[in-house]
Structures are given as structure tokens and as C-alpha cells.
Scaffold this active site. Structure first.
Site, PDB file in Angstrom:
ATOM      1  CE  LYS A  47     -19.383 -92.591 -55.576  1.00  0.00           C
ATOM      2  NZ  LYS A  47     -20.503 -92.669 -55.022  1.00  0.00           N
TER       3      LYS A  47
ATOM      4  NE  ARG B  37     -28.465 -85.171 -54.257  1.00  0.00           N
ATOM      5  CZ  ARG B  37     -28.786 -85.906 -53.134  1.00  0.00           C
ATOM      6  NH1 ARG B  37     -29.392 -85.663 -52.115  1.00  0.00           N
ATOM      7  NH2 ARG B  37     -28.518 -87.309 -52.981  1.00  0.00           N
TER       8      ARG B  37
END
Length: 507
Positions: free
Chosen positions: A270, A344
Site C-alpha cells: 500500500k 476475501r
């Protein structure tokens, strides 16, 4: 904070010994309801004079501050307009008033309704007061020195509103637990520490807790979950909470909370800016803890299971790489095209694990996608569901609890981008409809039960000067579970359970 419900008229509130007094004044029906007591009620007279002079506009949240007014014991009084008197307006007024009052650091605060109060208004007042007065203390203990210790809520008839008050107070306990864990920095909220918090809940009435470590998770075949954790020195934890409020034969609702205690993005690193806020990536897990805290207090007649896959998403020589293929608990293989789409990957194994409970419904809660933030901002959580009745119940619970969500589509065409040449499914699609394609990925693991997914990436925390966890969607989930418990045994409840069992038997 200590909450108390008390029968108080405005005349009685004028004599209440308190550091600060907030009087909630609705415009509708004000003249009729106050005119009878104006001659003998100092507070009613003040409100009527302020209204006539235009000093207390009808707009919700408008305030008039008074210091040592004649005939009132409290040294500080805040007249707060609740507009039309709706729950939303009451929330707006209470937040504004409590924020204004706490500047003077009162230890005891009293809020009184000048008119009749509905159950929804009482719930809104309690939740709003708690939200406005919350102080994070885990790594900033001195902050608690200025916090409000006791809040008295005055209503015309305390007995008639005791149930709504108890529900709201218990929900506050859950929300504040979720906030405290959401706000903790990563080094104070590791998977092991999060599991410890769950084990503490296991000491409460009707709650049991089981914690699985890396060996147990690997043995189960949770290859997707384990792969995310392999780049961190902190060992993963899989937390299983059980609340039994109904017969053992009653199918439970399963809540699955994403517990990434810190998310660097892994190899798909990130940007540095605001990466500190990735401590909030376990707010789904924190909300599950909060719900169980509330369940232990309210003891509704329902069975609930909480599943929390928890780990860090970090980088080292063993970290998951883009292009790697992992095998999930369901047996489906997953091509990892982006290691920052890790939520996920841990949720899919927890969703598969949920099948063993033959659930009535499964709801996963996750700070899953930035795309949902773009779509809905910080107002409503994203709701996705394969079951219309479940979606409708969650939407209604969100409105009732002032913790709203918004349903987005799950058309099959959105899943096309998840196709892979090297595995059964890829973990990301293109940029378009990112929140939906993430939900479509999760849907692949939910065919055995009614399922809903709440994407709380935009609602779980606030940035900027007000940076901090919101405790959402504890209120929504508690409202949904209480409504479900209240309707337990109705024929409409039986159909989804049978369908879930049948689907499970054929997979």
C-alpha cells in the site's frame, strides 16, 4: 459510563443535582404540551420564552446555553432542539448537546425529554450520548480523566421505556468494545490479543469460545487463510464464538468478521500515506466481538456463532506473491493476482467452515474494498445478499438502529472478471464495480446457506481530526438478531433453514 433511566418531568429536572442538564425540546406540539406548566415550571418557561424570541430554532441540533438560570439547580443548562422529534433528529440534537457540554468535563450529565418520548427516540438518545462522550483509553489512559461518568436519561414514564433503554445500553457496551479494539494500534491488537479478548467474552453467560492456531487451521485445509498469514511473524488465530440462547436444535445465525489486525498490502504494498489506518482492517472482527458482548447482556432466545479469521498481512521472504495459487477449504483453487485483496482470502475459508453449523443465515462483515467507499462514502455500509428476505431484514434493521446499509447488485455478469487461466477463480477483477466483484468472489463459497455480505470499509472508521472507530455495524447486527429472535418459530423462519440444509447435503 453508568447509564440510568429515570422518570423526570421538566419541573423535576429543574431540581435535579447534576453537573450539566440537557433539555430536549421538540417543535411539534410544543405550545400545547408546555403551556400547562409554564407558570410553575422554570425550564418550561425558559424554553417557551426562547422559542418565542427565536433563540431556539426548530432545526434539530440547534442549542441555547444557559448558565445558572433562575429556578434550576444545575449550573449549566443546554436547551436542544430535536426538530420534528424523530429518532434521527434526537440523535443529531444529543450529539451536538453532549459535545458542547463535555467541554466543561462534567462527571454527571442529565438529559431530559421535555415531551413524550418514543422507544426509538430513547434508543437514539442513549446511543448518541455514548457516541459523543466515548473516550479511547487503551494506549491513552489519562484521557479518561475528562470522561462523563454517569448519564441520567429523564423521560415522562421510565417504566414504559425500560425495555428500549436496556436494549440501547447493552448495545452501547458492544459498540464501545468494538470501538476500543478497532482503535488499538497493531502492536496492541495482534491476532493473539484479539483471541484473548474473545476468550474473555467466553466467561460471560451463554457464551463459549474456541481458538485455533496455525497447526489446526492447516489440518482443516484452510490454505487460503494460511497463505495470507505466512508473511508475518505473528501467528494466525481462528476464533470460534458460540452464543446459545435457544434450543440446541435451533439453527444459528453465523457472523463472520474479517480480522486483519494490520494490512500492509503484502507484496502489493500500500502507499505510505494513511497506512496507519490499516489497523482498522479488523473492524469486522471487532464488530463480532461487540455483538457477543451485547448478546451476553440481553440474552435473546437465539443461537449465534461468531467466526473470526485473524492474521496480519505482512512482508517477508515467505509472503504470498502475486501469481501464487492457493487451495481454499472448499477445494477451490485461487490465483492471487493482488496480495492486497487478502480479506476475501481469509473470509472464504471461514465461510466454508460455517457450513458445519447448518446455519439459518450467514453474514460476513468486512472492511473489504475502497470501491465501496467511493460508491457509498461513510454514510451507509454496502449490503450484498443472495437471499431477498435476509437482505430486507438487514436493511430494516439498519434503518431501525440508525446504522444504515444499502443493497448493491450481484448479477452473474459481474463475476466474469474473476475467471483465471491457472485456477478456479482469481482474487480480483478489474477496477470497475470493485465492491461487487469482491462480493461475487465471496458468493462462490456460500451456496449452502442464505448469505449476506456487509462491506464496512466506508463506515467502520473516520479519518481526519475525528479519526477513530465508529463501532459500526454492531447496532445493525444487534437489531437484526433481536428482530429474528422475536419472530423465532414463525413459519417464515423455517424455510431458509431447510433450504440451507438441503443445499449443504448436495455440495
Amino acid at each position: 459510563m453508568d447509564f440510568q433511566l429515570k422518570t423526570l418531568s421538566t419541573a423535576q429536572a429543574a431540581n435535579e443535582k447534576t453537573d450539566a442538564l440537557i433539555v430536549l425540546f421538540a417543535e411539534s406540539g410544543s405550545t400545547e404540551s408546555l403551556s400547562k406548566s409554564i407558570r410553575s415550571d422554570a425550564l418550561a418557561a425558559l424554553m417557551e420564552d426562547a422559542r418565542k424570541a427565536g433563540d431556539l430554532p426548530a432545526k434539530a441540533g440547534k442549542l441555547l446555553a444557559l448558565y445558572r438560570p433562575a429556578g434550576v439547580t444545575s449550573p449549566r443548562v443546554l436547551l436542544a432542539s430535536t426538530g420534528d422529534g424523530s429518532a434521527n433528529a434526537v440523535r443529531t440534537a444529543v450529539v451536538a448537546a453532549v459535545q458542547a457540554a463535555k467541554v466543561q468535563a462534567p462527571k454527571r450529565l442529565t438529559i431530559v425529554f421535555a415531551q413524550e418520548a418514543t422507544a426509538s427516540a430513547v434508543r437514539a438518545a442513549v446511543l448518541a450520548a455514548a457516541d459523543a462522550s466515548y473516550v479511547y483509553t487503551t494506549t491513552k489512559p489519562k484521557a479518561d480523566a475528562r470522561s462523563i461518568r454517569q448519564l441520567v436519561l429523564g423521560v415522562p414514564d421510565a417504566k414504559a421505556l425500560s425495555s428500549a433503554f436496556a436494549e440501547a445500553s447493552a448495545t452501547v457496551a458492544g459498540i464501545e468494545l468494538a470501538k476500543e479494539w478497532g482503535n488499538r494500534p497493531g502492536n496492541h491488537s495482534t491476532p493473539t490479543l484479539l483471541a484473548g479478548a474473545a476468550q474473555e467474552l467466553g466467561r460471560l453467560p451463554r457464551i463459549q469460545c474456541e481458538v485455533l492456531g496455525p497447526k489446526e487451521v492447516t489440518k482443516l485445509g484452510m490454505g487460503s487463510f494460511a497463505a495470507v498469514a505466512q508473511g508475518s511473524s505473528e501467528p494466525l488465530r481462528f476464533i470460534v464464538l458460540r452464543y446459545q440462547g435457544a434450543a440446541k436444535s435451533a439453527a444459528p445465525v453465523v457472523l463472520v468478521g474479517k480480522g486483519i489486525t494490520f494490512d500492509t498490502g503484502g507484496v502489493s504494498l500500500k502507499p505510505a500515506a494513511e497506512m496507519d489506518e490499516m489497523k482498522f482492517d479488523m473492524c469486522g472482527a471487532a464488530s463480532v466481538l461487540g455483538v457477543f458482548r451485547t448478546l451476553a447482556e440481553l440474552k435473546p432466545e437465539i443461537n449465534v456463532v461468531g467466526l473470526i479469521p485473524s492474521c496480519e498481512n505482512m512482508n517477508d521472504g515467505k509472503a504470498l506473491k502475486p501469481g501464487d495459487v492457493v487451495t481454499s477449504l472448499s477445494g477451490q483453487t485461487i490465483e492471487v493476482l493482488n496480495t492486497d485483496a487478502e480479506g476475501r482470502l481469509i473470509l472464504c475459508d471461514a465461510l466454508s467452515y460455517a457450513e458445519r453449523f447448518a446455519p439459518a443465515a450467514v453474514i460476513d462483515i468486512a472492511t473489504l474494498t475502497g470501491a465501496c467507499v467511493i460508491a457509498l462514502g461513510g454514510v451507509r455500509s454496502g449490503l450484498f445478499s443472495s437471499d431477498d428476505s435476509l437482505a430486507a431484514a438487514l436493511s430494516a434493521a439498519g434503518e431501525q438502529s440508525q446504522d444504515p446499509c444499502w443493497r448493491l447488485p450481484l448479477d452473474d455478469e459481474y463475476g466474469e472478471g474473476l475467471k483465471s487461466n491457472f485456477a478456479d477463480v482469481a482474487n480480483i477483477a478489474g477496477r470497475a464495480g470493485g465492491a461487487i466483484t469482491a462480493a461475487k468472489f465471496l458468493q462462490r463459497f456460500t451456496s449452502a446457506f442464505p448469505w449476506a455480505h456487509l462491506d464496512i470499509a466506508g463506515t467502520a472508521w473516520k479519518s481526519g481530526a475525528a479519526k477513530g472507530s465508529t463501532g459500526r455495524p454492531v447496532g445493525l447486527l444487534v437489531s437484526y438478531l433481536l428482530a429474528r429472535a422475536a419472530s423465532a418459530g414463525a413459519p417464515a423462519e423455517a424455510a431458509p433453514r431447510k433450504a440451507a440444509r438441503k443445499a449443504r447435503a448436495t455440495t
